[in-house]
Design an enzyme around this catalytic site. Structure first.
Site, PDB file in Angstrom:
ATOM      1  N   ASP A  35       0.940  -1.055   0.029  1.00 58.59           N
ATOM      2  CA  ASP A  35       0.013  -0.069   0.054  1.00 58.59           C
ATOM      3  C   ASP A  35       0.920   1.308  -0.016  1.00 58.59           C
ATOM      4  O   ASP A  35       1.802   1.238   0.688  1.00 58.59           O
ATOM      5  CB  ASP A  35      -0.903   0.019   1.257  1.00 58.59           C
ATOM      6  CG  ASP A  35      -1.849   1.025   1.311  1.00 58.59           C
ATOM      7  OD1 ASP A  35      -1.938   2.044   0.487  1.00 58.59           O
ATOM      8  OD2 ASP A  35      -2.783   1.351   2.384  1.00 58.59           O
ATOM      9  N   ASP A  72      -7.586  -7.176   1.349  1.00 59.44           N
ATOM     10  CA  ASP A  72      -6.878  -7.213   2.527  1.00 59.44           C
ATOM     11  C   ASP A  72      -7.567  -6.559   3.412  1.00 59.44           C
ATOM     12  O   ASP A  72      -8.403  -5.843   3.415  1.00 59.44           O
ATOM     13  CB  ASP A  72      -5.345  -6.323   2.089  1.00 59.44           C
ATOM     14  CG  ASP A  72      -5.783  -4.804   2.360  1.00 59.44           C
ATOM     15  OD1 ASP A  72      -5.299  -4.479   3.385  1.00 59.44           O
ATOM     16  OD2 ASP A  72      -6.205  -4.401   1.588  1.00 59.44           O
TER      17      ASP A  72
END
Length: 376
Positions: A92, A271
């Protein structure tokens, strides 16, 4: 990266696919355990690989930048070597962490100035240096730098933020186009759809992201407090626009039920910290509902933690023993619960894949959603 669709559900938008990266294949739909700082909390890499067995895990740019710092990762040859993990990794970009530091950051067109949660030092993230940090971390899939808007968010702010995210995306792409990769394998870049919970903004953002023609696409800015039905509505709008031949990643989602409902809308990748965070607080997910293992009702229940579970802890330990560990504040209890929950999440998405390929996903999904709504 290559992505190949292997099958579609006849009664929903659910699909099964295979992503191929230089570190291995990823069968979708997939759940990615969150290894924020290079570790999935409480789980050894050996147990993670052999028991949970994820195709891919996730790391975070913001946290890895602060600790252990990119110069350490560069010296060792990237995050894979640092943590001894030979399967795919996604990072990320840190946009969500910057969002969560609302009292410690200042956003402008150039980037984001923020204050470290560790030592109070100041740092500045731009689309360009975030790309460079992710080059150095060396993940197989890297994310665009974006602004994640809060919920609720007024329309003017959401629109302004979305357009800035689009401008930042162009800067990310420009930087990647003119800089080499750090290691001897390829990295794949995913841009991120924003637009809060406004239909027209989500549509506009999805169309812009689709026009970039990246190898995969992500949906951000959801699972930040909005009702589940709004999340599903936004996901449905976006998935109807993003190209079918590219993987779709819904960031930060979510509960087992959220995952199944979003698979039905066409999402491939997920996620969330929920399986490990809830595990550390004594909440276990199962196919028949959730368990608060700290409840007294489990004190003399010597049955396995989960007879249907896929990891060794599920049948090796009893509910009574696991409760004892939590009541005694033993770290082993959190470790056992974390392995169980991660194993369950991976079982869930893999069962979803089987039913998509078998052609009965919708029927199975509806049954599972009803079952998992229970509290045992």
């Amino acid at each position: 990266m290559k992505f190949e669709l292997k099958g579609k559900d006849l009664n929903s938008k659910a699909r099964a696919g295979v992503m191929t990266t230089d570190h291995g294949k990823i069968e979708t739909p997939i759940f990615m355990p969150v290894g924020t700082v290079g570790t999935v909390k409480g789980v050894h890499q050996k147990e993670l690989k052999e028991e949970v067995n994820p195709d891919i895990i996730l790391g975070n740019t913001y946290h890895l930048y602060l600790r252990p710092k990119t110069d350490i990762l560069k010296q060792v040859g990237g995050l894979h070597k640092f943590i001894n993990w030979d399967r795919p990794i996604l990072t990320d970009s840190g946009g969500y962490q910057v969002y969560s530091l609302s009292a410690r950051r200042k956003i402008n067109e150039e980037g984001v100035k923020f204050k470290s949660h560790i030592d109070g030092s100041y740092h500045f993230f731009t689309p360009e240096n975030v790309m460079e940090i992710q080059r150095t971390i060396g993940a197989d899939i890297i994310m665009a730098f974006d602004e994640c808007t809060p919920y609720p968010c007024d329309y003017k702010y959401a629109k302004r933020s979305m357009h800035m995210t689009h401008r930042w995306l162009k800067r990310c792409i420009n930087h990647l186009d003119k800089t080499p990769m750090s290691y001897d394998y390829n990295q794949t870049f995913f841009p991120i759809v924003q637009g809060s919970t406004y239909k027209d903004l989500r549509k506009e953002s999805a169309e812009f992201i689709a026009s970039v023609e990246a190898e995969g696409n992500a949906i951000g800015g959801l699972s930040v407090g909005e009702p589940a039905e709004e999340m599903y509505e936004m996901t449905d709008i976006v998935c109807s626009i993003l190209p079918e031949d590219k993987p779709r990643y819904l960031m930060g989602v979510g509960t087992p039920i959220n995952i199944l409902e979003n698979i039905a809308l066409g999402v491939d990748m997920f996620d969330c910290v929920m399986p490990t965070r809830n595990a550390r607080n004594g909440m276990l997910f199962t196919a028949y509902g959730s368990i608060n293992i700290k409840n007294k009702k489990w004190e003399n229940d010597f049955s396995p933690i989960d007879e249907m579970g896929i990891t060794y802890v599920d049948t090796y330990y009893s509910k009574a023993y696991l409760r004892h560990l939590f009541v005694s504040k033993e770290l082993l209890g959190k470790q056992i619960a974390s392995i169980h929950n991660l194993g369950f999440y991976l079982w869930l998405v893999r069962e979803a894949r089987k039913h998509i390929l078998a052609g009965d996903f919708t029927e199975w999904k509806n049954k599972m959603v009803k079952q998992m709504n229970n509290r045992l």
